[in-house]
Scaffold this motif. Sequence first.
Motif, mmCIF file in Angstrom:
data_model
loop_
_atom_site.group_PDB
_atom_site.id
_atom_site.type_symbol
_atom_site.label_atom_id
_atom_site.label_comp_id
_atom_site.label_asym_id
_atom_site.label_seq_id
_atom_site.Cartn_x
_atom_site.Cartn_y
_atom_site.Cartn_z
ATOM 1 N N ASP A 38 0.823 -1.204 0.000
ATOM 2 C CA ASP A 38 0.000 0.000 0.000
ATOM 3 C C ASP A 38 0.859 1.258 0.000
ATOM 4 O OD1 ASP A 38 -2.733 0.063 -0.337
ATOM 5 O OD2 ASP A 38 -3.167 0.611 1.725
ATOM 6 N N HIS A 39 1.962 1.230 0.736
ATOM 7 C CA HIS A 39 2.840 2.398 0.752
ATOM 8 C C HIS A 39 3.415 2.662 -0.632
ATOM 9 C CE1 HIS A 39 6.792 4.430 2.248
ATOM 10 N NE2 HIS A 39 5.908 5.323 1.843
ATOM 11 N N HIS A 40 3.776 1.614 -1.351
ATOM 12 C CA HIS A 40 4.284 1.800 -2.712
ATOM 13 C C HIS A 40 3.226 2.464 -3.594
ATOM 14 C CE1 HIS A 40 7.355 -1.003 -1.326
ATOM 15 N NE2 HIS A 40 8.056 -0.744 -2.420
ATOM 16 N N CYS A 41 1.971 2.036 -3.445
ATOM 17 C CA CYS A 41 0.906 2.632 -4.250
ATOM 18 C C CYS A 41 0.719 4.100 -3.913
ATOM 19 C CB CYS A 41 -0.397 1.868 -4.024
ATOM 20 S SG CYS A 41 -0.421 0.208 -4.756
ATOM 21 N N LEU A 42 0.724 4.444 -2.633
ATOM 22 C CA LEU A 42 0.585 5.840 -2.236
ATOM 23 C C LEU A 42 1.755 6.676 -2.737
ATOM 24 C CD1 LEU A 42 -0.808 5.330 1.359
ATOM 25 C CD2 LEU A 42 -1.947 6.620 -0.443
ATOM 26 N N ALA A 43 2.956 6.113 -2.662
ATOM 27 C CA ALA A 43 4.122 6.850 -3.149
ATOM 28 C C ALA A 43 3.995 7.149 -4.633
ATOM 29 C CB ALA A 43 5.398 6.050 -2.875
ATOM 30 N N LEU A 44 3.452 6.196 -5.392
ATOM 31 C CA LEU A 44 3.339 6.376 -6.839
ATOM 32 C C LEU A 44 2.297 7.428 -7.207
ATOM 33 C CD1 LEU A 44 3.517 2.692 -8.122
ATOM 34 C CD2 LEU A 44 5.330 4.398 -8.081
ATOM 35 N N ALA A 55 -6.313 -5.546 2.635
ATOM 36 C CA ALA A 55 -5.553 -4.688 3.535
ATOM 37 C C ALA A 55 -4.716 -3.671 2.768
ATOM 38 C CB ALA A 55 -4.659 -5.532 4.455
ATOM 39 N N SER A 56 -4.552 -3.865 1.471
ATOM 40 C CA SER A 56 -3.915 -2.866 0.601
ATOM 41 C C SER A 56 -5.019 -1.984 0.013
ATOM 42 C CB SER A 56 -3.105 -3.543 -0.511
ATOM 43 O OG SER A 56 -1.963 -4.183 -0.002
ATOM 44 N N THR A 57 -5.694 -1.269 0.890
ATOM 45 C CA THR A 57 -6.887 -0.514 0.497
ATOM 46 C C THR A 57 -6.611 0.470 -0.625
ATOM 47 O OG1 THR A 57 -7.692 -0.681 2.761
ATOM 48 C CG2 THR A 57 -8.731 0.974 1.349
ATOM 49 N N TYR A 58 -5.537 1.223 -0.496
ATOM 50 C CA TYR A 58 -5.249 2.266 -1.496
ATOM 51 C C TYR A 58 -4.844 1.647 -2.831
ATOM 52 C CZ TYR A 58 -5.370 5.166 2.666
ATOM 53 O OH TYR A 58 -5.766 5.781 3.829
ATOM 54 N N CYS A 59 -4.146 0.512 -2.765
ATOM 55 C CA CYS A 59 -3.783 -0.177 -4.013
ATOM 56 C C CYS A 59 -5.026 -0.670 -4.743
ATOM 57 C CB CYS A 59 -2.870 -1.360 -3.712
ATOM 58 S SG CYS A 59 -1.175 -0.925 -3.292
ATOM 59 N N ASN A 63 -12.955 1.210 -13.077
ATOM 60 C CA ASN A 63 -13.956 0.760 -12.118
ATOM 61 C C ASN A 63 -13.929 1.581 -10.830
ATOM 62 O OD1 ASN A 63 -15.047 -1.381 -13.650
ATOM 63 N ND2 ASN A 63 -13.305 -2.673 -13.141
ATOM 64 N N GLY A 64 -13.471 2.813 -10.917
ATOM 65 C CA GLY A 64 -13.310 3.607 -9.714
ATOM 66 C C GLY A 64 -14.598 4.160 -9.137
ATOM 67 N N GLY A 65 -15.674 4.161 -9.911
ATOM 68 C CA GLY A 65 -16.937 4.661 -9.402
ATOM 69 C C GLY A 65 -16.881 6.099 -8.926
ATOM 70 N N GLY A 66 -16.116 6.936 -9.604
ATOM 71 C CA GLY A 66 -15.997 8.335 -9.212
ATOM 72 C C GLY A 66 -14.843 8.622 -8.270
ATOM 73 N N ASP A 67 -14.173 7.571 -7.803
ATOM 74 C CA ASP A 67 -12.985 7.767 -6.965
ATOM 75 C C ASP A 67 -11.886 8.416 -7.799
ATOM 76 O OD1 ASP A 67 -11.362 7.672 -4.744
ATOM 77 O OD2 ASP A 67 -11.128 5.486 -4.727
ATOM 78 N N THR A 68 -10.969 9.128 -7.152
ATOM 79 C CA THR A 68 -9.882 9.802 -7.856
ATOM 80 C C THR A 68 -8.571 9.573 -7.120
ATOM 81 O OG1 THR A 68 -10.091 11.884 -6.638
ATOM 82 C CG2 THR A 68 -11.466 11.625 -8.620
ATOM 83 N N TYR A 69 -7.462 9.779 -7.832
ATOM 84 C CA TYR A 69 -6.152 9.706 -7.191
ATOM 85 C C TYR A 69 -6.020 10.773 -6.116
ATOM 86 C CZ TYR A 69 -5.024 6.691 -11.165
ATOM 87 O OH TYR A 69 -5.019 5.687 -12.099
ATOM 88 N N ALA A 70 -6.606 11.938 -6.349
ATOM 89 C CA ALA A 70 -6.555 13.006 -5.350
ATOM 90 C C ALA A 70 -7.254 12.570 -4.063
ATOM 91 C CB ALA A 70 -7.199 14.271 -5.897
ATOM 92 N N ASN A 71 -8.377 11.859 -4.194
ATOM 93 C CA ASN A 71 -9.068 11.354 -3.013
ATOM 94 C C ASN A 71 -8.215 10.340 -2.264
ATOM 95 O OD1 ASN A 71 -11.325 12.905 -3.545
ATOM 96 N ND2 ASN A 71 -12.432 11.264 -4.572
ATOM 97 N N ILE A 72 -7.533 9.477 -3.017
ATOM 98 C CA ILE A 72 -6.653 8.488 -2.398
ATOM 99 C C ILE A 72 -5.576 9.187 -1.572
ATOM 100 C CG2 ILE A 72 -4.880 6.755 -2.875
ATOM 101 C CD1 ILE A 72 -6.556 5.803 -5.212
ATOM 102 N N CYS A 73 -4.962 10.209 -2.148
ATOM 103 C CA CYS A 73 -3.895 10.919 -1.450
ATOM 104 C C CYS A 73 -4.425 11.643 -0.218
ATOM 105 C CB CYS A 73 -3.225 11.916 -2.389
ATOM 106 S SG CYS A 73 -2.422 11.133 -3.815
#
Length: 335
Positions: free
Chosen positions: A46-52, A179-183, A193-203
């Motif tokens: 998950d940390h790798h995904c957030l870093a990216l 458990a890798s929620t952000y990934c 398939n994000g259903g309106g989710d965005t990378y900005a929301n993830i961050c």
Amino acid sequence: MLALTFTAALLTLVPLAVIAQPPPPPNLPPGPAIALNSDRYPTVTDHHCLALVCNYINTNGMIRDQSPNLVANKRGRRRAIGCGGITNCRTRTTGMSCDEIAYASTYSGGLGCYAADYLATGGVMADLPPLGTHRCVDADQNSGHGSAVDQFYQLANVGDGVVFYFTFLIPPNGCLNAASTYCRRMFNIANGNGGGDTYANICQDGLADGTQFAGIVTSQRTRGQRCPSRGYGPANITSSEDESTDSFQEEEDYGLAGNITVTPGPEPSLTDQVYQLSSGRFIWSPFHNNGTLALGDPVVIQGNDTDTEVSQETIVAAGRFGDLFGSDSLPDCPT
């Protein structure tokens, strides 16, 4: 079932040579890849995904440091990225420890502050990422991941100055570990398939959860101006349970190099590029610079059965999920 779709699709996989591949990032050649296993190391993955997605790291290539001064440089890089008494992960009470990206075992770590050995061998500062991140992750997973990375270096023959990459192992059901929620959210967005989710929301959520720290652009502390300084010191440390007793000490001159220019690239546009491995399994390489992986390249899978076990495979085919399986076959992983 997605697993059945994978099996049926093997006959239609397209050779890498006929798929338009964007060029690799400047000055970073192709290299071996390590596939992060979210079932074995979900919080580290998950940390790798957030870093990216949150720190504008537009290539996931890292350059290994195997210089005689590696031990001292690793310690300095961890301080520079904030893992030396700043994060207060409080391992003894929380079971979490500080994970840093880019890795402290690489010249890419430490925000370019500890690049003297790299420059002395002809390395180019522009090849090092100017940004990085740290995050509190499960301590056992962090330790297991570190051991797997060391085995990867040996198995894939990643020597001093060698560039390597990381990708994500796709489980049989097509969804990364819950458990890798952000990934999982990142994977859903990349595949429509994000259903309106965005990378900005993830961050935003990653910063708000208390364990993700903002992109680090300057080092913890330096004696001079050769590297940027955030001015951190004992006044900023609120717990005695930090990860490094030398975090209160002044950084040594040794290993420091000139300032690195911070020029973030555009927000990442992640792809659904997948590669089939010799075992029939798939990995996901989310960046457009997929020219960094080619047919026959080695890929090491982390932690198959134990925290430290790794296995090496090779890439045999590649394509996009939508091209190979059809958009209806892409999983919408619950988050």
